[in-house]
Enzyme design. Structure first.
Site, PDB file in Angstrom:
ATOM      1  CB  CYS A  37     -32.150  -9.126  -0.016  1.00  0.00           C
ATOM      2  SG  CYS A  37     -32.749  -8.616   1.607  1.00  0.00           S
ATOM      3  N   GLY A  63     -28.831 -14.126   1.412  1.00  0.00           N
ATOM      4  CA  GLY A  63     -29.913 -14.136   2.394  1.00  0.00           C
ATOM      5  C   GLY A  63     -30.428 -15.539   2.592  1.00  0.00           C
ATOM      6  CG  ASN A 145     -29.560  -6.172  -2.487  1.00  0.00           C
ATOM      7  OD1 ASN A 145     -28.628  -6.308  -3.261  1.00  0.00           O
ATOM      8  ND2 ASN A 145     -29.389  -6.192  -1.188  1.00  0.00           N
ATOM      9  N   GLY A 146     -31.014  -3.766  -0.338  1.00  0.00           N
ATOM     10  CA  GLY A 146     -30.475  -2.497   0.155  1.00  0.00           C
ATOM     11  C   GLY A 146     -31.282  -2.015   1.335  1.00  0.00           C
ATOM     12  CE1 TYR A 291     -18.304 -13.429   4.432  1.00  0.00           C
ATOM     13  CE2 TYR A 291     -19.915 -11.674   4.622  1.00  0.00           C
ATOM     14  CZ  TYR A 291     -19.552 -12.991   4.809  1.00  0.00           C
ATOM     15  OH  TYR A 291     -20.429 -13.864   5.372  1.00  0.00           O
ATOM     16  CB  CYS A 441     -23.552  -0.889   7.022  1.00  0.00           C
ATOM     17  SG  CYS A 441     -24.196  -0.784   5.326  1.00  0.00           S
ATOM     18  CB  CYS A 498     -18.699  -0.068   7.789  1.00  0.00           C
ATOM     19  SG  CYS A 498     -18.111  -0.851   6.304  1.00  0.00           S
TER      20      CYS A 498
END
Ligand code: SF4
Length: 518
Positions: A37, A63, A145-146, A291, A441, A498
């Site tokens: 987010c 987001g 966020n997270g 990314y 993740c 990941c």
């Protein structure tokens, strides 16, 4: 990869015959791991909500499902009142009327949130942040966020003690923990609450008189502090400062709580508290560099653009494509996310003495939204064709290197390769600036289940994956090469779980995000 939402049937009458159409909404961002987010907060501006709107606009890539802004204003008898405006959709869709800023979201303090759901039902309007509550010490709003890794346990404990949850989001446990604190100071309450949560959090909170930010001890997600005239801003990425012409001050440190209030406005000294007794090693999400963050942002102490180029250069050094027939090698990106990486790849390849040129071989349409397709067409195929087209003159008869940042399921990559193949190149070589994604993740990036990951399904057998994708060669960066490329920020300072399955914190490997569904 492509996710198709809101499939509905429409009957359309045309020339006296009935055509049955499917209305498909392609959420194109979901072709890649969707993350996270974006959060934004501002203290001390007469146009706080408008600046939050612009900030969220700059953070739209973090987001796209929903967004919201909450402001603090003084109501009748000088009592602080929190006013919110939230909705599903992009920032420009939810805030589509200037009256919202002029007459509704007034006040000098505001926080905002762009949502992509990593826990909690994406469909529930209640899950749109910022969340607000009124409790013993006043109003409180939070934007997160997270992902919290122990939210399920905390939630169960709180529910057993009688707590009633309004949302299915992990973030709500933070509000409950703060509201249940017996301490008398709100900053102490927040400190106490965040010492109980684990996982990834870059949090912005608004109280009746403060803007407060907190970042988890590992610093998984980015968070930065800036200044706009006399006002202070705390947000996810510096690209939000640039849009506002605000000045970057510093990052919020892992394990730090930052407080902005009237006193800070007059002294210019940001209040800072460390909430960890023992500070663990940093574990920034390497995917932010690969990314997720915008290339024009500065996070984790470095420019994203520089790190992304370095990943591209490392890819060229370790996995070059040679021009065996002396003809120019054509390097292309998969726009827009791998543009910078492709630039790095081509520059380095040229340095290595390979005769090569960066070309725009794929054109991306940015105007897709809801799209109609006829039954019988392969959904995924038409989805990719709507989004991409090839520049045939650039590709025909050439040795083509397609540079991309990651492959998740592989289905879209396969379709893009097919498009390129239709342009009759001599050969297609796919180069990926990260390692094969093999694990989920737990810190806020939304990958599909292990079983849907191409690398998991092919047991990371790159030759087999190349065959499946239809390319002449496929190479990824190894984890070591990837970490070496970002080593200026400290190889040991990154989470790359990941790609490796080595999680920096304890995680519940059986976790499914549906566990929060009510
Ligand atoms: S597991 Fe992957 S996506 Fe998640 S925080 Fe670690 S590096 Fe980032």
């Amino acid at each position: 990869m492509l996710i198709i939402k809101n499939v509905s049937l429409n009957l359309t009458y045309k020339y006296h015959s009935v055509h049955l159409f499917l209305i498909m909404q392609f959420n194109l961002q979901k072709e890649k791991p969707t993350c996270n987010c974006g959060v934004f907060g501002i203290f001390g501006s007469h146009t706080a909500s408008l600046e939050t709107y612009y900030g969220l606009h700059a953070l739209q890539h973090r987001g796209q499902e929903a967004c919201g802004i909450v402001t603090m204003n003084l109501g009748k008898r000088g009592k602080p009142v929190f006013i919110s405006h939230k909705g599903e959709g992009l920032v420009t869709e939810v805030f589509d009327d200037h009256e919202i800023f002029q007459n509704k979201l007034v006040g000098q303090v505001a926080i905002g949130h762009n949502r992509y759901s990593t826990t909690g039902s994406a469909q529930s309007i209640k899950n749109i942040q910022p969340f607000t509550v009124n409790y013993r010490l006043g109003n409180l709003a939070v934007a997160h966020n997270g992902n919290l890794t122990n939210a399920k346990q905390i939630r169960e404990e709180l529910v057993n003690e009688g707590a009633i949850f309004q949302t299915t989001s992990d973030t709500e446990v933070i509000l409950h923990l703060i509201a249940r604190s017996r301490l008398e100071d709100q900053v102490d309450q927040i400190k106490e609450a965040i010492q109980k949560i684990e996982g990834a959090f870059s949090l912005i909170l608004m109280t009746d008189d403060k803007l407060i930010a907190a970042r988890d001890p590992y610093g998984f997600r980015p968070m930065v502090i800036g200044k706009l005239n006399d006002a202070y801003i705390i947000t996810s990425e510096t690209c939000a400062f640039d849009l506002l012409s605000a000045e970057f001050i510093r990052e919020v440190n892992p394990g730090e709580i930052v407080v902005i209030d009237e006193e800070v406005l007059s002294t210019g000294e940001i209040k800072s508290y460390q909430f960890t007794e023992v500070q663990p090693a940093k574990k920034h999400c390497i995917f932010e560099y690969i990314y997720f963050s915008r290339p024009d942002s500065f996070i984790f102490g470095h420019n994203v653009d520089k790190m992304r180029r370095r990943l591209g250069k490392a890819l060229a050094r370790n996995h070059p494509v040679l021009n065996e027939d002396e003809e120019k090698v054509i390097v292309i990106s998969v726009p827009d996310s791998s543009n910078t990486t492709a630039l790095g790849y081509q520059t380095e390849l040229e340095k290595l003495g390979v005769n090569c040129r960066l070309e725009i071989g794929l054109i991306r349409s940015h105007y897709i939204g809801r799209t109609f397709i006829q039954p019988g067409q392969t959904n995924r195929e038409i989805g990719v064709k709507i989004k991409f087209n090839t520049v045939k003159g650039v590709l025909e008869g050439r040795t083509v290197v397609m540079v991309d940042d990651s492959i998740v399921r592989g289905t879209t990559s396969k379709q893009i390769v097919k498009l390129i193949r239709d342009a009759n190149p001599k050969s297609i070589h796919l180069r990926i600036s990260s390692s094969p994604i093999t694990h989920p993740c737990f810190y806020g990036m939304d990958f599909p289940s292990k079983e849907e990951l191409i690398a998991h399904n092919f047991n990371s057998d790159i030759k087999e994956m190349a065959k499946y994708l239809g390319v002449d060669s496929l190479e990824y960066l190894t984890s070591d090469e990837m970490l070496e490329a970002v080593s200026e920020a400290g190889k040991e300072n990154f989470c790359y779980a990941c790609f490796s399955g080595k999680y920096p914190t304890e995680v519940d490997l059986d976790f499914k995000k549906e566990i929060y569904e009510l």
